[in-house]
Design an enzyme around this catalytic site. Structure first.
Site, PDB file in Angstrom:
ATOM      1  N   CYS A 114      14.321  54.491 -61.156  1.00  0.00           N
ATOM      2  CA  CYS A 114      15.594  53.759 -61.156  1.00  0.00           C
ATOM      3  C   CYS A 114      15.708  52.743 -62.286  1.00  0.00           C
ATOM      4  O   CYS A 114      16.804  52.297 -62.610  1.00  0.00           O
ATOM      5  CB  CYS A 114      15.801  53.058 -59.810  1.00  0.00           C
ATOM      6  SG  CYS A 114      15.889  54.207 -58.420  1.00  0.00           S
ATOM      7  N   HIS A 244      21.212  47.598 -60.854  1.00  0.00           N
ATOM      8  CA  HIS A 244      20.959  48.927 -60.318  1.00  0.00           C
ATOM      9  C   HIS A 244      21.537  48.985 -58.911  1.00  0.00           C
ATOM     10  O   HIS A 244      21.384  48.057 -58.122  1.00  0.00           O
ATOM     11  CB  HIS A 244      19.457  49.206 -60.283  1.00  0.00           C
ATOM     12  CG  HIS A 244      19.091  50.387 -59.463  1.00  0.00           C
ATOM     13  ND1 HIS A 244      19.697  51.617 -59.619  1.00  0.00           N
ATOM     14  CD2 HIS A 244      18.189  50.550 -58.459  1.00  0.00           C
ATOM     15  CE1 HIS A 244      19.186  52.472 -58.754  1.00  0.00           C
ATOM     16  NE2 HIS A 244      18.265  51.847 -58.032  1.00  0.00           N
ATOM     17  N   ASN A 274      22.898  55.515 -54.428  1.00  0.00           N
ATOM     18  CA  ASN A 274      21.872  55.243 -55.438  1.00  0.00           C
ATOM     19  C   ASN A 274      21.750  56.452 -56.356  1.00  0.00           C
ATOM     20  O   ASN A 274      21.240  57.493 -55.952  1.00  0.00           O
ATOM     21  CB  ASN A 274      20.540  54.948 -54.740  1.00  0.00           C
ATOM     22  CG  ASN A 274      19.426  54.582 -55.716  1.00  0.00           C
ATOM     23  OD1 ASN A 274      19.561  54.742 -56.919  1.00  0.00           O
ATOM     24  ND2 ASN A 274      18.313  54.095 -55.182  1.00  0.00           N
TER      25      ASN A 274
END
Length: 317
Positions: A114, A244, A274
């Site tokens: 990520c 993020h 996500n």
């Protein structure tokens, strides 16, 4: 002359299929309320037939080039951040290079989960500052829907697919561009969040959510402080936080630390879920195109992912 790496183009791609929490609740033991309360997620985009990491990355890159008014032929490098490539090799980036019609320069992938986009952005800046490249495409592209266990309600509800891209160009304008990037990793925590490799029969994502959450709060707070201190700035100098998009509670925690109202934080996790390395460029593209983020704004990017990896970037648009 000291060169700055400036973000001049922005683009994104989201798969056409949207899967709501209600639809997931028809297939697994979960509910819209359970997912929203714990994550802030209401829906996610899921790649369909013909949508690949390469096709999504290429579409996002083309949008970024069009935004900047730059031809693919003038780009020196393509860096793709992805943990879900279509193939073990060649790199997703060289496939994108070919799809864009580029016959010069170089291309490669980066894997930092990520945090991948921040790591790739830092790498692009290094190429530009060292005068090895003038124009670099930085792309995050992910298809997590093909590696999650769709029977595990604790993980499958968290992720979505998509791609985002920025064009980074060399500039002698010292009032704009990437001010600094700050990268970290700690392999001792690698087992908290991982995916089996391509040599396994079926790679599947594994996550210890509570531990990842705990590390995220502490490590993101530290790397945000690091970015501000390095530039002699205070939290009140930040115009926008583009984090993020993993969990709304983590995002709200970072906003509180910076004393930023949520209307100065770009939030897409409710609609995108996500999307790992794609989440920051997807959010950045949305906020630039809808006019929230304007030229001259000071923007803070931050992310944590498997590895563990984490990092931040301070950028003046």
């Amino acid at each position: 002359m000291s060169l700055r790496a400036r973000l001049t183009g922005f683009g994104s791609y989201l798969p056409k299929r949207v899967v709501t929490n209600a639809e997931l609740a028809e297939r697994i033991d979960t509910s819209d309320e359970w997912i929203r309360t714990r994550t802030g997620i209401a829906q996610r985009h899921i790649a369909g037939e013909g949508e690949t990491a390469v096709s999504m990355a290429s579409a996002a890159a083309q949008a970024a080039l069009a935004y900047a008014g730059v031809s693919a032929e003038s780009v020196d490098a393509v860096i793709v951040a992805t943990a879900t490539p279509d193939q073990g090799f060649p790199a997703t980036a060289v496939r994108v290079q070919a799809a864009l019609g580029m016959n010069r320069g170089f291309a490669f992938d980066m894997t930092a989960a990520c945090s991948g986009f921040v790591f790739a952005l830092s790498t692009a800046e290094a190429f530009i500052r060292s005068n090895q490249a003038k124009k670099v495409l930085v792309i995050g592209t992910e298809i997590y829907s093909r590696i999650v266990n769709w029977e595990d309600r604790t993980t499958c509800v968290l992720f979505g697919d998509g791609a985002g891209a920025v064009l980074v160009e060399a500039s002698d304008d010292t009032d704009a561009g990437i001010l600094s990037t700050h990268l970290h990793s700690d392999g001792a925590h690698g087992d908290l969040l991982y995916v089996d490799g391509p040599t396994t029969e079926k790679p599947v994502l594994h996550m210890q959510g509570r531990d990842v959450f705990r590390h995220a709060v502490a490590k993101l707070s530290a790397v945000v402080d690091e970015a501000l201190t390095a530039n002699g700035l205070a939290a009140e100098d930040i115009a926008w936080l583009v984090p993020h998009q993993a969990n709304l509670r983590i995002i709200e925690g970072m906003a509180k630390k910076l004393d930023l109202p949520l209307d100065r934080v770009v939030v897409t996790v409710d609609r995108h879920a996500n999307t790992s390395a794609a989440s920051i460029p997807l959010a950045l593209d949305e906020a630039v195109r809808d006019g929230r983020i304007k030229k001259g704004d000071l923007v803070l990017l931050e992310a944590l992912g498997g590895g563990l990896t984490w990092g931040s970037a301070l950028v003046r648009l």
